[in-house]
Design an enzyme around this catalytic site. Sequence first.
Site, mmCIF file in Angstrom:
data_model
loop_
_atom_site.group_PDB
_atom_site.id
_atom_site.type_symbol
_atom_site.label_atom_id
_atom_site.label_comp_id
_atom_site.label_asym_id
_atom_site.label_seq_id
_atom_site.Cartn_x
_atom_site.Cartn_y
_atom_site.Cartn_z
ATOM 1 N N ASP A 109 33.452 37.445 41.223
ATOM 2 C CA ASP A 109 33.839 37.375 39.812
ATOM 3 C C ASP A 109 33.360 38.599 39.019
ATOM 4 O O ASP A 109 32.388 39.254 39.402
ATOM 5 C CB ASP A 109 33.238 36.095 39.203
ATOM 6 C CG ASP A 109 33.932 35.689 37.912
ATOM 7 O OD1 ASP A 109 34.991 36.261 37.580
ATOM 8 O OD2 ASP A 109 33.402 34.797 37.229
ATOM 9 N N ARG A 122 35.964 42.005 33.505
ATOM 10 C CA ARG A 122 34.942 42.469 32.543
ATOM 11 C C ARG A 122 34.395 43.836 32.934
ATOM 12 O O ARG A 122 34.091 44.667 32.088
ATOM 13 C CB ARG A 122 33.820 41.427 32.436
ATOM 14 C CG ARG A 122 34.204 40.267 31.520
ATOM 15 C CD ARG A 122 33.285 39.110 31.686
ATOM 16 N NE ARG A 122 33.470 38.454 32.971
ATOM 17 C CZ ARG A 122 32.544 37.727 33.593
ATOM 18 N NH1 ARG A 122 31.358 37.581 33.048
ATOM 19 N NH2 ARG A 122 32.802 37.164 34.747
ATOM 20 N N HIS A 165 40.228 44.989 39.542
ATOM 21 C CA HIS A 165 40.577 44.425 40.854
ATOM 22 C C HIS A 165 40.692 45.543 41.900
ATOM 23 O O HIS A 165 40.313 45.381 43.051
ATOM 24 C CB HIS A 165 41.889 43.634 40.782
ATOM 25 C CG HIS A 165 41.814 42.426 39.895
ATOM 26 N ND1 HIS A 165 40.761 41.547 39.941
ATOM 27 C CD2 HIS A 165 42.654 41.952 38.934
ATOM 28 C CE1 HIS A 165 40.957 40.571 39.057
ATOM 29 N NE2 HIS A 165 42.090 40.812 38.424
ATOM 30 N N LEU A 211 32.079 39.280 63.488
ATOM 31 C CA LEU A 211 32.108 38.587 62.194
ATOM 32 C C LEU A 211 33.472 37.937 61.927
ATOM 33 O O LEU A 211 34.509 38.601 62.025
ATOM 34 C CB LEU A 211 31.815 39.606 61.073
ATOM 35 C CG LEU A 211 31.973 39.096 59.638
ATOM 36 C CD1 LEU A 211 30.872 38.099 59.286
ATOM 37 C CD2 LEU A 211 31.964 40.269 58.652
HETATM 38 C C1 FPP Z 1 37.614 37.318 39.513
HETATM 39 O O1 FPP Z 1 37.400 38.337 38.569
HETATM 40 C C2 FPP Z 1 38.329 37.853 40.640
HETATM 41 C C3 FPP Z 1 39.533 37.415 41.078
HETATM 42 C C4 FPP Z 1 40.275 36.310 40.458
HETATM 43 C C5 FPP Z 1 40.205 38.056 42.203
HETATM 44 C C6 FPP Z 1 39.311 38.507 43.292
HETATM 45 C C7 FPP Z 1 40.150 39.127 44.334
HETATM 46 C C8 FPP Z 1 39.909 40.297 44.896
HETATM 47 C C9 FPP Z 1 38.716 41.119 44.592
HETATM 48 C C10 FPP Z 1 40.843 40.778 45.943
HETATM 49 C C11 FPP Z 1 40.347 40.307 47.280
HETATM 50 C C12 FPP Z 1 41.015 40.948 48.364
HETATM 51 C C13 FPP Z 1 40.716 40.782 49.670
HETATM 52 C C14 FPP Z 1 41.438 41.546 50.672
HETATM 53 C C15 FPP Z 1 39.644 39.868 50.116
HETATM 54 P P1 FPP Z 1 38.007 38.168 37.116
HETATM 55 O O2 FPP Z 1 39.218 38.984 37.023
HETATM 56 O O3 FPP Z 1 38.173 36.720 36.797
HETATM 57 O O4 FPP Z 1 36.869 38.813 36.253
HETATM 58 P P2 FPP Z 1 36.491 38.419 34.769
HETATM 59 O O5 FPP Z 1 35.823 37.084 34.837
HETATM 60 O O6 FPP Z 1 35.564 39.512 34.385
HETATM 61 O O7 FPP Z 1 37.750 38.401 33.976
#
Ligand code: FPP
Length: 240
Positions: free
Chosen positions: A19, A23, A36, A130
């Site tokens: 998460d 931000r 992202h 892994l």
């Molecule tokens: C939360 O941050 C993150 C997500 C909803 C997406 C996480 C996904 C990835 C990092 C891609 C993963 C890819 C692979 C290949 C494993 P947010 O956007 O909710 O952050 P915020 O709370 O600051 O708004």
Amino acid sequence: MNQKINPNNMPRHIGVIMDGNGRWAQKRGMMRTSGHRHAMNAVKTAISYCSQIGIEVLTLYAFSTENWKRPVEEVSVLMNLIVEFLLKETPEMKANNVVLRFIGDLSRVPEKSIKAIDYSVNEMKNNSGLLVNIALNYGGRNEIVHAVKSICQKVGEGDLSIDQINEQTFAEYLYTVGEPDPDLIIRSGGETRLSNFLTWQSAYSELYFTDVFWPDFGEDEFDNAILYFQAKDRRYGGIG
Ligand code: FPP
């Protein structure tokens, strides 16, 4: 690896709620989606580091059943980033003996993503290191309902009796069949909730929350989480 870490008391399975990407970007005056994009470096580090320090299973929460509520552009960027990541990183993950598994309801995932998933999973199918679970269109409650339906079907067909249903047999109908439960769940980004992640499997997990945003989450952060885990006395309801 931090010298204080006891190599004989490592978590077998680590789950991560990645998460804070939005931000992280907003703090820098950038679009949420570039958060992202930067998150992918942290994903790469997580996989290579957990592989290096001998973790057995790493589960990454990439997209929840609730994430469809986000703007379509953001959903599309996330799906595309996953495809990009798989196409780019598969050779290195393969060389590092990683095994890849996707957990979640893939029926709603775009065809292009499914193709990349099939390619990557297939490339790594003979590896033995892994195990990386990528939770995609994953929800813990959805997983439990899916398991209940499969069990009901088996019972209806006479292949399973009600007496045979217990915690162990139930777990065989979850996406994580055959895996140890997560010993440690990490959530970056400052929130202190599980957000429908590994709902059944997290019953006895140690929970580590940090304010660090996921794009900044590196090897030192993993070490801090493991040290936190190692300081815990896991009694599982007993008295230790
Ligand atoms: C939360 O941050 C993150 C997500 C909803 C997406 C996480 C996904 C990835 C990092 C891609 C993963 C890819 C692979 C290949 C494993 P947010 O956007 O909710 O952050 P915020 O709370 O600051 O708004």
